[in-house]
Design a protein around this motif. Sequence first.
Motif, short mmCIF file in Angstrom:
data_model
loop_
_atom_site.label_atom_id
_atom_site.label_comp_id
_atom_site.label_asym_id
_atom_site.label_seq_id
_atom_site.Cartn_x
_atom_site.Cartn_y
_atom_site.Cartn_z
N ASP A 22 6.86 17.38 -13.86
CA ASP A 22 6.51 16.16 -13.12
C ASP A 22 5.30 15.56 -13.82
O ASP A 22 4.38 16.27 -14.20
CB ASP A 22 6.13 16.49 -11.67
CG ASP A 22 7.29 17.07 -10.90
OD1 ASP A 22 8.44 16.75 -11.24
OD2 ASP A 22 7.04 17.85 -9.96
N LEU A 23 5.29 14.25 -13.97
CA LEU A 23 4.15 13.64 -14.62
C LEU A 23 3.56 12.57 -13.74
O LEU A 23 4.19 12.03 -12.86
CB LEU A 23 4.51 13.10 -16.00
CG LEU A 23 5.50 11.94 -16.09
CD1 LEU A 23 4.76 10.61 -16.08
CD2 LEU A 23 6.29 12.07 -17.38
N GLY B 117 -0.39 12.64 -17.47
CA GLY B 117 -0.89 13.97 -17.17
C GLY B 117 0.14 14.68 -16.32
O GLY B 117 0.57 14.15 -15.29
N TYR B 118 0.58 15.83 -16.76
CA TYR B 118 1.60 16.56 -16.01
C TYR B 118 0.97 17.28 -14.82
O TYR B 118 -0.10 17.87 -14.94
CB TYR B 118 2.31 17.57 -16.92
CG TYR B 118 3.25 16.87 -17.86
CD1 TYR B 118 4.55 16.59 -17.45
CD2 TYR B 118 2.85 16.46 -19.12
CE1 TYR B 118 5.42 15.92 -18.29
CE2 TYR B 118 3.72 15.80 -19.97
CZ TYR B 118 5.00 15.54 -19.55
OH TYR B 118 5.86 14.87 -20.37
N ILE B 119 1.64 17.20 -13.68
CA ILE B 119 1.19 17.90 -12.48
C ILE B 119 2.05 19.14 -12.24
O ILE B 119 1.74 19.95 -11.39
CB ILE B 119 1.17 16.97 -11.25
CG1 ILE B 119 2.53 16.31 -11.02
CG2 ILE B 119 0.09 15.92 -11.41
CD1 ILE B 119 2.62 15.44 -9.78
N HIS B 120 3.15 19.25 -12.98
CA HIS B 120 4.01 20.43 -12.94
C HIS B 120 4.78 20.46 -14.24
O HIS B 120 5.26 19.42 -14.67
CB HIS B 120 4.97 20.34 -11.76
CG HIS B 120 5.95 21.47 -11.73
ND1 HIS B 120 5.61 22.72 -11.30
CD2 HIS B 120 7.24 21.53 -12.12
CE1 HIS B 120 6.67 23.50 -11.41
NE2 HIS B 120 7.66 22.80 -11.90
N PRO B 121 4.91 21.53 -14.94
CA PRO B 121 4.36 22.85 -14.66
C PRO B 121 2.86 22.89 -14.88
O PRO B 121 2.28 21.92 -15.35
CB PRO B 121 5.08 23.75 -15.67
CG PRO B 121 5.40 22.85 -16.81
CD PRO B 121 5.64 21.49 -16.20
N GLU B 122 2.26 24.03 -14.55
CA GLU B 122 0.82 24.19 -14.71
C GLU B 122 0.45 23.95 -16.18
O GLU B 122 1.16 24.41 -17.08
CB GLU B 122 0.38 25.59 -14.30
CG GLU B 122 0.45 25.84 -12.80
CD GLU B 122 -0.49 24.94 -12.03
OE1 GLU B 122 -1.66 24.78 -12.44
OE2 GLU B 122 -0.06 24.40 -11.00
N PRO B 123 -0.65 23.25 -16.43
CA PRO B 123 -1.04 22.99 -17.82
C PRO B 123 -1.51 24.26 -18.52
O PRO B 123 -2.02 25.18 -17.89
CB PRO B 123 -2.20 22.00 -17.69
CG PRO B 123 -2.73 22.21 -16.32
CD PRO B 123 -1.57 22.66 -15.47
N LEU B 124 -1.30 24.28 -19.82
CA LEU B 124 -1.82 25.37 -20.64
C LEU B 124 -3.22 24.99 -21.09
O LEU B 124 -3.42 23.94 -21.70
CB LEU B 124 -0.92 25.59 -21.86
CG LEU B 124 0.52 25.98 -21.56
CD1 LEU B 124 1.34 26.01 -22.84
CD2 LEU B 124 0.56 27.33 -20.86
#
Length: 104
Positions: free
Chosen positions: A17-18, A31-38
Amino acid sequence: MSPAPKNSSAFGVCGGDLRHHLGGGIRQLHGYIHPEPLPDPYVRDLHKLGFNHVCFAVDNIEAEVAKLTERGFKTRSEIMDFHSRSLVFIEGPEGVTIELAQWV
């Protein structure tokens, strides 16, 4: 309105999800809200390979720095002259360095 998972595979994150942070014209930051960022332990290192910061052209660098510092942003450098522009580095979201540049 839900995030745009159907478009996320185009950005190389299947099922992610972005969230659009900035849009208009040809500028977009995602900025991605899913999956958790690395986490990137070298995000502040301007000598690393690959993309290391983003730059925005401004008309009045002193005024922009004043506005940002009033809102709690911290500078990473003083305003400096570099070739045909004045520039400054700002501590951006998630440690990403933001450069502001005023061409003279």
